[in-house]
Write a protein that holds these residues in place. Structure first.
Motif, PDB file in Angstrom:
ATOM      1  N   ASP A   1       0.899  -1.010   0.070  1.00  0.00           N
ATOM      2  CA  ASP A   1       0.163   0.144  -0.409  1.00  0.00           C
ATOM      3  C   ASP A   1       0.427   1.225  -0.167  1.00  0.00           C
ATOM      4  O   ASP A   1       0.679   2.237   0.459  1.00  0.00           O
ATOM      5  CB  ASP A   1      -0.981   0.119   0.885  1.00  0.00           C
ATOM      6  N   GLY A   2       1.868   1.081  -0.596  1.00  0.00           N
ATOM      7  CA  GLY A   2       3.232   2.486  -0.818  1.00  0.00           C
ATOM      8  C   GLY A   2       4.015   3.189   0.161  1.00  0.00           C
ATOM      9  O   GLY A   2       4.491   3.302  -0.077  1.00  0.00           O
TER      10      GLY A   2
ATOM     11  N   ILE B   1       9.793 -14.785   2.165  1.00  0.00           N
ATOM     12  CA  ILE B   1       9.206 -14.086   3.073  1.00  0.00           C
ATOM     13  C   ILE B   1       7.523 -13.911   3.221  1.00  0.00           C
ATOM     14  O   ILE B   1       6.944 -13.909   2.482  1.00  0.00           O
ATOM     15  CB  ILE B   1       9.898 -12.209   2.486  1.00  0.00           C
ATOM     16  N   TRP B   2       7.144 -13.795   4.416  1.00  0.00           N
ATOM     17  CA  TRP B   2       5.586 -14.135   4.582  1.00  0.00           C
ATOM     18  C   TRP B   2       5.429 -11.869   4.182  1.00  0.00           C
ATOM     19  O   TRP B   2       5.492 -11.691   5.510  1.00  0.00           O
ATOM     20  CB  TRP B   2       4.894 -14.365   5.828  1.00  0.00           C
ATOM     21  N   ILE B   3       4.807 -11.764   3.382  1.00  0.00           N
ATOM     22  CA  ILE B   3       3.924 -10.312   3.277  1.00  0.00           C
ATOM     23  C   ILE B   3       2.791 -10.073   3.791  1.00  0.00           C
ATOM     24  O   ILE B   3       2.229 -10.660   3.349  1.00  0.00           O
ATOM     25  CB  ILE B   3       4.357 -10.039   2.116  1.00  0.00           C
ATOM     26  N   ASN B   4       3.004 -10.023   5.349  1.00  0.00           N
ATOM     27  CA  ASN B   4       1.091  -9.530   6.168  1.00  0.00           C
ATOM     28  C   ASN B   4       0.800 -11.183   6.053  1.00  0.00           C
ATOM     29  O   ASN B   4      -0.864 -10.224   6.335  1.00  0.00           O
ATOM     30  CB  ASN B   4       0.516  -8.280   5.488  1.00  0.00           C
TER      31      ASN B   4
ATOM     32  N   ASN C   1      -3.586  -7.168  -2.730  1.00  0.00           N
ATOM     33  CA  ASN C   1      -3.185  -7.124  -1.218  1.00  0.00           C
ATOM     34  C   ASN C   1      -2.346  -6.307  -1.574  1.00  0.00           C
ATOM     35  O   ASN C   1      -1.897  -5.494  -0.476  1.00  0.00           O
ATOM     36  CB  ASN C   1      -2.378  -8.333  -1.241  1.00  0.00           C
ATOM     37  N   LYS C   2      -2.115  -5.042  -2.546  1.00  0.00           N
ATOM     38  CA  LYS C   2      -1.795  -3.795  -2.879  1.00  0.00           C
ATOM     39  C   LYS C   2      -0.090  -4.014  -2.411  1.00  0.00           C
ATOM     40  O   LYS C   2       0.682  -3.284  -2.119  1.00  0.00           O
ATOM     41  CB  LYS C   2      -2.312  -2.895  -1.697  1.00  0.00           C
ATOM     42  N   VAL C   3       0.540  -5.430  -2.733  1.00  0.00           N
ATOM     43  CA  VAL C   3       1.835  -5.481  -2.811  1.00  0.00           C
ATOM     44  C   VAL C   3       2.538  -5.600  -3.814  1.00  0.00           C
ATOM     45  O   VAL C   3       1.622  -6.239  -5.095  1.00  0.00           O
ATOM     46  CB  VAL C   3       1.428  -7.379  -2.469  1.00  0.00           C
ATOM     47  N   VAL C   4       3.723  -4.772  -3.591  1.00  0.00           N
ATOM     48  CA  VAL C   4       4.667  -3.814  -5.023  1.00  0.00           C
ATOM     49  C   VAL C   4       5.715  -4.507  -4.705  1.00  0.00           C
ATOM     50  O   VAL C   4       6.515  -4.625  -3.739  1.00  0.00           O
ATOM     51  CB  VAL C   4       4.776  -3.120  -5.274  1.00  0.00           C
ATOM     52  N   VAL C   5       6.678  -5.530  -5.912  1.00  0.00           N
ATOM     53  CA  VAL C   5       8.094  -6.195  -5.548  1.00  0.00           C
ATOM     54  C   VAL C   5       8.867  -5.844  -5.897  1.00  0.00           C
ATOM     55  O   VAL C   5       8.561  -6.104  -7.749  1.00  0.00           O
ATOM     56  CB  VAL C   5       8.469  -8.213  -5.271  1.00  0.00           C
ATOM     57  N   GLU C   6       9.612  -4.328  -6.341  1.00  0.00           N
ATOM     58  CA  GLU C   6      10.527  -4.232  -7.510  1.00  0.00           C
ATOM     59  C   GLU C   6      11.968  -3.917  -7.026  1.00  0.00           C
ATOM     60  O   GLU C   6      12.152  -4.334  -5.522  1.00  0.00           O
ATOM     61  CB  GLU C   6      10.645  -2.836  -7.233  1.00  0.00           C
TER      62      GLU C   6
END
Lengths: 119, 193
Positions: free
Chosen positions: A40-41, A55-58, A100-105
């Motif tokens: 979410d930014g 990695i677990w993201i939220n 889920n508003k997840v961004v992996v860059e």
């Protein structure tokens, strides 16, 4: 072959070897690629690609870093778009999970666009 | 080709080896520096054909910019037979024509930088007298790649491309040696022009 030919040959090969060693040392030190995860930014975490990690993201998405690639292996959303995306490893590549508003860059590391220009 | 014909060929200076005379059928009649349109045109045609042949050979080793540089064979021969100024004109003419035929404007830019730099360095290397054909050709191969990478760095405005430099140095010296061998063999068999 004259003597000058051999000198030139040795000089060029030597210069190439020295430059290569310098680049290798330079690359190994600090400019390694990382996967930047934002939710979410807001930045969730930064993970180097040269260390394998899970990695677990939220609790919604699972990102696995293996073999210098970041891959989303599971998500709790119905469409699974991010899971089906290819693993990302080059600078600027992204994996996005919209629900889920997840961004992996991926940042740093190998430039993806140089290849087309340099030939 | 008006641009080409206006050039006044300079008398060849410092020619290391004696030229075999008395071969009437040989174009040029033994004077290395004379400009002969027919002879020049034949070399230009040869260079263009080799440019085309090079696009046909799938010589790709995974790194952009690594090419065989077949046309350098013609340039080296011209440099030895006719001197630097005619070889320079030949090189520029062939870059322009091959660029318009098989490439685009940016490929002309790259080739021109590589071609001019390598020709100047080859002429200089030959003049020192310390290099044989092989060495001169290796100088050309390496400096050709250096010229191209300099243009690439200017165009992309990134120094990062210099990462290719070691690879291009090695490939330049290898292809230069191959072209040098070919040029030496051709020169053995050509009548002294």
């Amino acid at each position: 072959m004259k003597k000058g030919d051999w000198i030139w040959l040795a000089a060029v090969l030597g210069a190439a070897a020295v430059l290569f060693a310098i680049y290798m040392a330079y690359q190994g030190r600090g400019s390694a690629a990382v996967a930047v995860v934002t939710v979410d930014g807001e930045e969730f975490g930064v993970y180097p690609l040269d260390q394998d990690a899970q990695i677990w993201i939220n609790g919604t998405n699972e990102l696995v870093i293996r073999g210098h690639e970041a891959d989303m292996v599971s998500a709790d959303c119905p469409d699974q778009v991010c899971v089906n995306q290819k693993p990302a490893s080059r600078n600027g590549e992204t994996i996005v999970c919209l629900p889920n508003k997840v961004v992996v860059e991926i940042r740093g590391g190998q430039e993806a666009e140089v290849d087309q220009v340099a030939n | 080709m008006g641009e080409v014909q206006e050039r006044r060929p300079e008398p060849e200076e410092g020619q290391g080896q004696g030229r075999g005379r008395g071969q009437e059928e040989a174009p040029g009649g033994g004077n290395g520096g004379r400009f002969h349109p027919a002879y020049f045109g034949m070399y230009l045609a040869l260079a263009l054909i080799l440019s085309y042949v090079e696009t046909l050979i799938p010589f790709y080793v995974g790194i952009p910019g690594v090419k065989l540089g077949l046309t350098n064979l013609v340039i080296v021969l011209m440099l030895y037979d006719r001197g630097a100024s005619q070889a320079l004109v030949l090189s520029c003419a062939r870059v322009l024509l091959a660029g318009f035929l098989f490439g685009n404007l940016s490929s002309i830019l790259y080739s021109m930088a590589g071609g001019v730099l390598s020709l100047l360095c080859m002429a200089g290397a030959r003049r020192t007298g310390k290099f044989s054909v092989y060495g001169v050709s290796m100088v050309g191969g390496v400096t050709h790649n250096i010229g191209q990478i300099l243009v690439a760095m200017a165009v992309v405005e990134s120094v990062g491309i210099a990462f290719y430099l070691p690879v291009l140095l090695v490939s330049g010296v290898v292809t230069g040696a191959l072209i040098g061998v070919a040029a030496a063999e051709v020169r053995k068999r050509l009548p002294r022009a």
